[in-house]
Design an enzyme around this catalytic site. Structure first.
Site, short mmCIF file in Angstrom:
data_model
loop_
_atom_site.label_atom_id
_atom_site.label_comp_id
_atom_site.label_asym_id
_atom_site.label_seq_id
_atom_site.Cartn_x
_atom_site.Cartn_y
_atom_site.Cartn_z
CE LYS A 90 -3.69 1.95 0.67
NZ LYS A 90 -3.65 2.44 -1.21
CD GLN A 111 3.69 4.52 2.27
OE1 GLN A 111 3.91 6.00 1.44
NE2 GLN A 111 2.29 5.23 3.01
CE LYS A 114 4.21 7.60 5.34
NZ LYS A 114 4.40 8.18 4.11
CE LYS A 126 4.66 7.50 -2.66
NZ LYS A 126 3.95 8.07 -1.32
N GLY A 165 -2.65 8.49 -4.15
CA GLY A 165 -2.57 9.18 -4.50
C GLY A 165 -0.77 9.54 -4.01
CG ASP A 166 3.02 10.68 -3.55
OD1 ASP A 166 3.36 10.50 -1.79
OD2 ASP A 166 3.86 11.90 -4.08
CB THR A 209 -2.69 13.69 4.13
OG1 THR A 209 -3.23 12.33 3.71
CG2 THR A 209 -1.13 13.36 4.86
CG ASN A 240 -4.67 15.87 -0.72
OD1 ASN A 240 -4.56 15.32 0.17
ND2 ASN A 240 -5.60 16.37 -0.65
CB SER A 376 -6.20 5.03 1.69
OG SER A 376 -5.66 5.63 0.92
P1 NDP Z 1 0.72 17.66 -3.86
O1 NDP Z 1 1.63 17.25 -5.78
O2 NDP Z 1 -0.82 18.15 -4.24
O3 NDP Z 1 1.03 19.08 -4.13
C1 NDP Z 1 2.34 19.03 -3.72
C2 NDP Z 1 3.00 20.55 -3.42
O4 NDP Z 1 4.75 20.72 -3.39
C3 NDP Z 1 2.73 21.51 -4.74
O5 NDP Z 1 2.16 23.18 -4.30
C4 NDP Z 1 4.14 22.05 -5.49
O6 NDP Z 1 4.14 22.63 -6.30
C5 NDP Z 1 4.63 21.55 -4.09
N1 NDP Z 1 6.13 21.16 -4.87
C6 NDP Z 1 6.04 19.78 -5.21
N2 NDP Z 1 7.87 19.43 -5.64
C7 NDP Z 1 8.06 20.49 -5.17
C8 NDP Z 1 9.35 20.87 -5.12
N3 NDP Z 1 10.83 19.74 -5.89
N4 NDP Z 1 10.11 22.16 -4.36
C9 NDP Z 1 9.72 22.29 -3.92
N5 NDP Z 1 8.22 22.57 -3.88
C10 NDP Z 1 7.71 21.29 -4.64
O7 NDP Z 1 0.69 16.24 -3.79
P2 NDP Z 1 0.60 16.26 -1.96
O8 NDP Z 1 0.46 17.33 -1.49
O9 NDP Z 1 -0.44 15.32 -2.02
O10 NDP Z 1 2.23 15.56 -1.32
C11 NDP Z 1 3.43 16.68 -0.70
C12 NDP Z 1 3.77 15.84 0.25
O11 NDP Z 1 3.33 14.88 1.08
C13 NDP Z 1 4.94 14.69 -0.51
O12 NDP Z 1 5.79 14.32 0.15
C14 NDP Z 1 3.62 13.25 -0.44
O13 NDP Z 1 4.80 12.18 -0.46
C15 NDP Z 1 3.45 13.49 1.48
N6 NDP Z 1 2.67 12.58 1.17
C16 NDP Z 1 0.96 12.70 0.86
C17 NDP Z 1 -0.09 12.22 1.52
C18 NDP Z 1 -1.14 12.09 -0.07
O14 NDP Z 1 -2.03 11.15 1.08
N7 NDP Z 1 -1.25 12.92 -0.20
C19 NDP Z 1 0.43 10.96 2.20
C20 NDP Z 1 1.40 11.58 3.02
C21 NDP Z 1 2.49 11.39 2.69
P3 NDP Z 1 4.17 23.19 -8.12
O15 NDP Z 1 2.49 22.80 -8.00
O16 NDP Z 1 4.48 23.96 -7.90
O17 NDP Z 1 4.56 21.35 -8.24
#
Ligand code: NDP
Length: 444
Positions: A90, A111, A114, A126, A165-166, A209, A240, A376
């Site tokens: 997962k 993961q 976690k 992943k 998603g991620d 999250t 997200n 999830s």
């Molecule tokens: P999204 O794609 O929804 O959002 C990512 C955000 O981070 C955007 O604002 C993006 O900006 C910014 N970002 C991405 N890459 C970079 C970078 N290299 N430098 C600066 N800013 C960056 O992703 P999520 O919110 O889903 O995920 C965010 C983090 O949370 C990740 O580390 C993910 O692994 C972790 N996570 C997510 C979960 C989930 O349920 N979605 C669960 C647990 C962990 P821009 O739009 O400009 O790219």
């Protein structure tokens, strides 16, 4: 040489050019040292660590698709099935141009621990692709998702591997991926989570999250005799996790004053208006700078300077290694006293060490952002029983799970005389359950 050091050196030697994976392994193994030392002979004999750092399977494949101009495009697709010791694999799918095997292995490794912490029966995995969804039309996104799933469907299933998603994979992408899975297999099953509510998704998954991050933050603050009320909070990212962390933080009385994307950050001392952020990011798929054009109290700053904004609490919610030692020092100098990671490994190793050595409360991602995967797993339960729970029911369960994770993490740290070291606590508590399951199942 200690068992831990030996394994870390082996990982570096056998997996060159995978710095993010090395970093994740180092952080986990070093904090597990007291547990390993206690049982070293047994763990060596069973090759526990050798097995833990080697994914059960890495699937890597070509993803061909056609863009709107009629050109053929080829991307690299992956799924890392890291550990099925405690349940089906997962973990999310990431679509971002930086995706490679190192990043997915670090994410898959994290993961495993976690998922174990959630207390639910889910193993670790992943996946993703080096595909950049930014600027692509809906038709291009659909074309890519369909091609990606045309290969991936062979390796996943409701009782086998359940992606979510991620970064770059939200409800639009999950919908296209699910449609193609159903078409390829003829099965309507809970093979992906984060689905829309009209076709098997769970209430609260979108928020989980971010909400979960704030729930565990509140536990950590309470244990230190503090509260989120009226605290100034920085949330990096505006995806997200960031949006729903900001939403819950405000609902609980905090004041979110800065958010960012990969181009820059906005600072709004009056408190960020989240409906405007949602409109820019969720509806228009725009850039964070547009917020400053719409809100007179806000300013926009190019680049990565968000950590220079003085705050009480910092919630890094964008991506790995976004918070360096100098940022950690700046946060501390400006009065920040608590950090909880919404993203996976957003703080570098030296920044994490700095937080632990200073008196800053620090909750690592594998505990702090576990609310997403936990919800999830609740979506999987609803799918397999063909039931649909209310928002409040799932939200209550999420809060309970985050409270439980905090207790496990704090308890594990205490048992090893590492009180308040939640990095060690999370790694130890996650590790204990996985090892137990590995031992019971023999050499597989
Ligand atoms: P999204 O794609 O929804 O959002 C990512 C955000 O981070 C955007 O604002 C993006 O900006 C910014 N970002 C991405 N890459 C970079 C970078 N290299 N430098 C600066 N800013 C960056 O992703 P999520 O919110 O889903 O995920 C965010 C983090 O949370 C990740 O580390 C993910 O692994 C972790 N996570 C997510 C979960 C989930 O349920 N979605 C669960 C647990 C962990 P821009 O739009 O400009 O790219």
């Amino acid at each position: 040489m200690s068992y831990v050091k030996e394994i870390y050196e082996k990982v570096v030697a056998e997996n060159p050019a995978e710095p993010e994976f090395h970093q994740a392994v180092k952080e986990v193994l070093e904090s597990l040292e007291p547990v390993i030392e206690k049982n070293e002979e047994e763990y060596r004999q069973l090759a526990i660590l050798e097995r833990m750092v080697e994914p059960e399977r890495i699937i890597s494949f070509r993803v061909p698709w056609i863009d709107d101009k009629g050109n053929i495009q080829i991307n690299k697709g992956y799924r890392i099935q890291f550990s099925s010791a405690i349940g089906p694999y997962k973990g999310g799918l990431r679509f971002h141009p930086t995706v490679n095997q190192s990043i997915l292995k670090f994410l898959g490794f994290e993961q495993v621990f976690k998922n174990s912490l959630t207390g639910l029966p889910i193993g670790g995995g992943k996946g993703g692709a080096n595909f950049d969804p930014k600027g692509k039309s809906d038709r291009e996104i659909m074309s890519f998702c369909q091609s990606y799933m045309t290969e991936l469907y062979k390796y996943i299933g409701a009782d086998q591997d359940v992606p979510a998603g991620d970064i770059g994979v939200g409800s639009r992408e999950i919908g296209f991926l699910y449609g193609q899975y159903k078409r390829m297999t003829g099965r309507y099953e809970g093979v992906l989570t984060g689905k829309g509510l009209s076709y098997g998704g769970s209430q609260t998954r979108r928020q989980a999250t971010g909400y979960g991050l704030v729930y565990i933050l509140e536990e950590m603050l309470e244990a230190a005799g503090k509260s989120i009320e009226n605290q100034k909070i920085i949330v990096s990212g505006s995806g997200n996790v960031a949006i729903y962390a900001a939403e819950k933080a405000m609902e609980e009385g905090g004041i979110v004053i800065a958010m960012s994307d990969s181009a820059g950050y906005i600072h709004d001392p009056a408190g960020i208006k989240l409906d405007i952020i949602k409109d820019i990011k969720e509806v228009k798929r725009g850039r964070i700078r547009e917020y400053a054009d719409r809100v007179p109290t806000a300013s926009y700053h190019e680049g990565k300077g968000i950590w220079s904004v003085p705050c009480d609490i910092a919630l890094p919610c964008a991506t790995q290694n976004e918070l360096h030692l100098a940022d950690a020092q700046m946060l501390a100098a400006n009065g920040c006293y608590a950090v909880a990671e919404g993203a996976n490994m957003p703080a570098t190793l030296d920044a994490t060490d700095f937080f632990l050595k200073s008196d800053i409360l620090f909750m690592p991602g594998k505990a702090a952002n576990a609310g997403g995967v936990a919800t999830s797993a609740l979506e999987m339960s609803q799918n397999s029983t063909r039931l649909s729970w209310s928002f409040d029911k799932v939200d209550d369960k999420l809060r309970g799970i985050m409270q439980d994770i905090f207790e496990k993490v704090a308890d594990a740290a205490k048992r090893y005389n590492l009180e308040n070291n939640y990095v060690a606590g999370a790694n130890i508590a996650g590790f204990e359950k996985v090892v137990d399951a590995m031992k019971a199942q023999g050499l597989v």
